[in-house]
Design a protein around this motif. Structure first.
Motif, PDB file in Angstrom:
ATOM      1  N   ASP A  36     -39.531 -52.965  30.353  1.00 30.14           N
ATOM      2  CA  ASP A  36     -39.763 -53.468  31.702  1.00 30.14           C
ATOM      3  C   ASP A  36     -40.113 -54.950  31.611  1.00 30.14           C
ATOM      4  O   ASP A  36     -41.012 -55.346  30.876  1.00 30.14           O
ATOM      5  CB  ASP A  36     -40.912 -52.719  32.374  1.00 30.14           C
ATOM      6  CG  ASP A  36     -40.545 -51.283  32.682  1.00 30.14           C
ATOM      7  OD1 ASP A  36     -39.349 -51.013  32.863  1.00 30.14           O
ATOM      8  OD2 ASP A  36     -41.458 -50.441  32.749  1.00 30.14           O
ATOM      9  N   ASP A  38     -41.285 -58.214  33.733  1.00 27.48           N
ATOM     10  CA  ASP A  38     -41.868 -58.687  34.981  1.00 27.48           C
ATOM     11  C   ASP A  38     -41.615 -60.184  35.064  1.00 27.48           C
ATOM     12  O   ASP A  38     -42.198 -60.975  34.322  1.00 27.48           O
ATOM     13  CB  ASP A  38     -43.370 -58.397  35.016  1.00 27.48           C
ATOM     14  CG  ASP A  38     -43.997 -58.831  36.322  1.00 27.48           C
ATOM     15  OD1 ASP A  38     -43.270 -58.979  37.318  1.00 27.48           O
ATOM     16  OD2 ASP A  38     -45.231 -59.029  36.344  1.00 27.48           O
ATOM     17  N   PHE A  41     -41.250 -62.300  40.298  1.00 28.42           N
ATOM     18  CA  PHE A  41     -40.651 -62.342  41.623  1.00 28.42           C
ATOM     19  C   PHE A  41     -39.632 -61.225  41.732  1.00 28.42           C
ATOM     20  O   PHE A  41     -39.197 -60.665  40.730  1.00 28.42           O
ATOM     21  CB  PHE A  41     -40.020 -63.711  41.926  1.00 28.42           C
ATOM     22  CG  PHE A  41     -38.901 -64.068  40.986  1.00 28.42           C
ATOM     23  CD1 PHE A  41     -37.583 -63.772  41.302  1.00 28.42           C
ATOM     24  CD2 PHE A  41     -39.157 -64.716  39.791  1.00 28.42           C
ATOM     25  CE1 PHE A  41     -36.556 -64.098  40.448  1.00 28.42           C
ATOM     26  CE2 PHE A  41     -38.132 -65.051  38.925  1.00 28.42           C
ATOM     27  CZ  PHE A  41     -36.826 -64.736  39.257  1.00 28.42           C
ATOM     28  N   ASP A  42     -39.241 -60.903  42.949  1.00 26.74           N
ATOM     29  CA  ASP A  42     -38.286 -59.836  43.197  1.00 26.74           C
ATOM     30  C   ASP A  42     -36.871 -60.409  43.126  1.00 26.74           C
ATOM     31  O   ASP A  42     -36.493 -61.239  43.948  1.00 26.74           O
ATOM     32  CB  ASP A  42     -38.544 -59.200  44.555  1.00 26.74           C
ATOM     33  CG  ASP A  42     -37.653 -58.006  44.811  1.00 26.74           C
ATOM     34  OD1 ASP A  42     -37.100 -57.472  43.839  1.00 26.74           O
ATOM     35  OD2 ASP A  42     -37.527 -57.608  45.982  1.00 26.74           O
ATOM     36  N   THR A  43     -36.089 -59.990  42.142  1.00 18.41           N
ATOM     37  CA  THR A  43     -34.748 -60.524  41.966  1.00 18.41           C
ATOM     38  C   THR A  43     -33.790 -60.062  43.059  1.00 18.41           C
ATOM     39  O   THR A  43     -32.774 -60.712  43.303  1.00 18.41           O
ATOM     40  CB  THR A  43     -34.176 -60.107  40.606  1.00 18.41           C
ATOM     41  OG1 THR A  43     -34.215 -58.685  40.494  1.00 18.41           O
ATOM     42  CG2 THR A  43     -34.974 -60.717  39.473  1.00 18.41           C
ATOM     43  N   ALA A  44     -34.080 -58.962  43.720  1.00 14.32           N
ATOM     44  CA  ALA A  44     -33.201 -58.441  44.773  1.00 14.32           C
ATOM     45  C   ALA A  44     -33.089 -59.427  45.939  1.00 14.32           C
ATOM     46  O   ALA A  44     -32.083 -59.439  46.650  1.00 14.32           O
ATOM     47  CB  ALA A  44     -33.714 -57.100  45.271  1.00 14.32           C
ATOM     48  N   GLU A  45     -34.067 -60.258  46.140  1.00 11.37           N
ATOM     49  CA  GLU A  45     -34.027 -61.242  47.230  1.00 11.37           C
ATOM     50  C   GLU A  45     -32.977 -62.322  46.970  1.00 11.37           C
ATOM     51  O   GLU A  45     -32.507 -62.967  47.903  1.00 11.37           O
ATOM     52  CB  GLU A  45     -35.399 -61.902  47.387  1.00 11.37           C
ATOM     53  CG  GLU A  45     -36.480 -60.952  47.835  1.00 11.37           C
ATOM     54  CD  GLU A  45     -37.841 -61.635  47.898  1.00 11.37           C
ATOM     55  OE1 GLU A  45     -37.908 -62.883  47.824  1.00 11.37           O
ATOM     56  OE2 GLU A  45     -38.838 -60.907  48.039  1.00 11.37           O
ATOM     57  N   TYR A  46     -32.614 -62.540  45.716  1.00  5.34           N
ATOM     58  CA  TYR A  46     -31.705 -63.626  45.354  1.00  5.34           C
ATOM     59  C   TYR A  46     -30.288 -63.149  45.052  1.00  5.34           C
ATOM     60  O   TYR A  46     -29.425 -63.962  44.747  1.00  5.34           O
ATOM     61  CB  TYR A  46     -32.260 -64.384  44.142  1.00  5.34           C
ATOM     62  CG  TYR A  46     -33.602 -64.992  44.426  1.00  5.34           C
ATOM     63  CD1 TYR A  46     -33.707 -66.203  45.084  1.00  5.34           C
ATOM     64  CD2 TYR A  46     -34.773 -64.329  44.069  1.00  5.34           C
ATOM     65  CE1 TYR A  46     -34.936 -66.764  45.362  1.00  5.34           C
ATOM     66  CE2 TYR A  46     -36.011 -64.881  44.335  1.00  5.34           C
ATOM     67  CZ  TYR A  46     -36.089 -66.099  44.976  1.00  5.34           C
ATOM     68  OH  TYR A  46     -37.311 -66.634  45.254  1.00  5.34           O
TER      69      TYR A  46
END
Length: 92
Positions: A36, A38, A41-46
């Motif tokens: 895992d 970390d 930040f959330d990569t799904a936003e980009y």
């Protein structure tokens, strides 16, 4: 004397079947864990909504690459910034 040597070899000889059982590679279990990461930040936003990192491109022409045969022109004279007699193709 010969009898003693033959007897000693027989006593200290290893059982070859036992060695084969101990070295059977099929009995080794491999544990694979997904690490895992970390990133903070959330990569799904980009990424696009339908992004799949494992999907193959459907249109080969859409792949951008650098063609080594492409020629390009620089907007300045490079000889001002290189030493006198510089030859990039000359080996030292």
């Amino acid at each position: 004397m010969v009898f003693a040597i033959v007897f000693a070899n027989g006593v200290f000889a290893m059982d070859s079947d036992k060695e084969k059982e101990e070295l059977d590679l099929n009995t080794i279990e491999v544990v694979e864990e997904e690490p895992d990461f970390d990133l903070g930040f959330d990569t799904a936003e980009y990424l696009p909504a339908d992004f799949d990192a494992y999907a193959y491109p459907t249109d080969v022409q859409s792949i951008n690459y650098i063609d080594p045969n492409d020629s390009f022109e620089l907007d300045f004279d490079t000889s001002k910034y290189l030493p006198e007699g510089f030859d990039p193709y000359k080996r030292k």
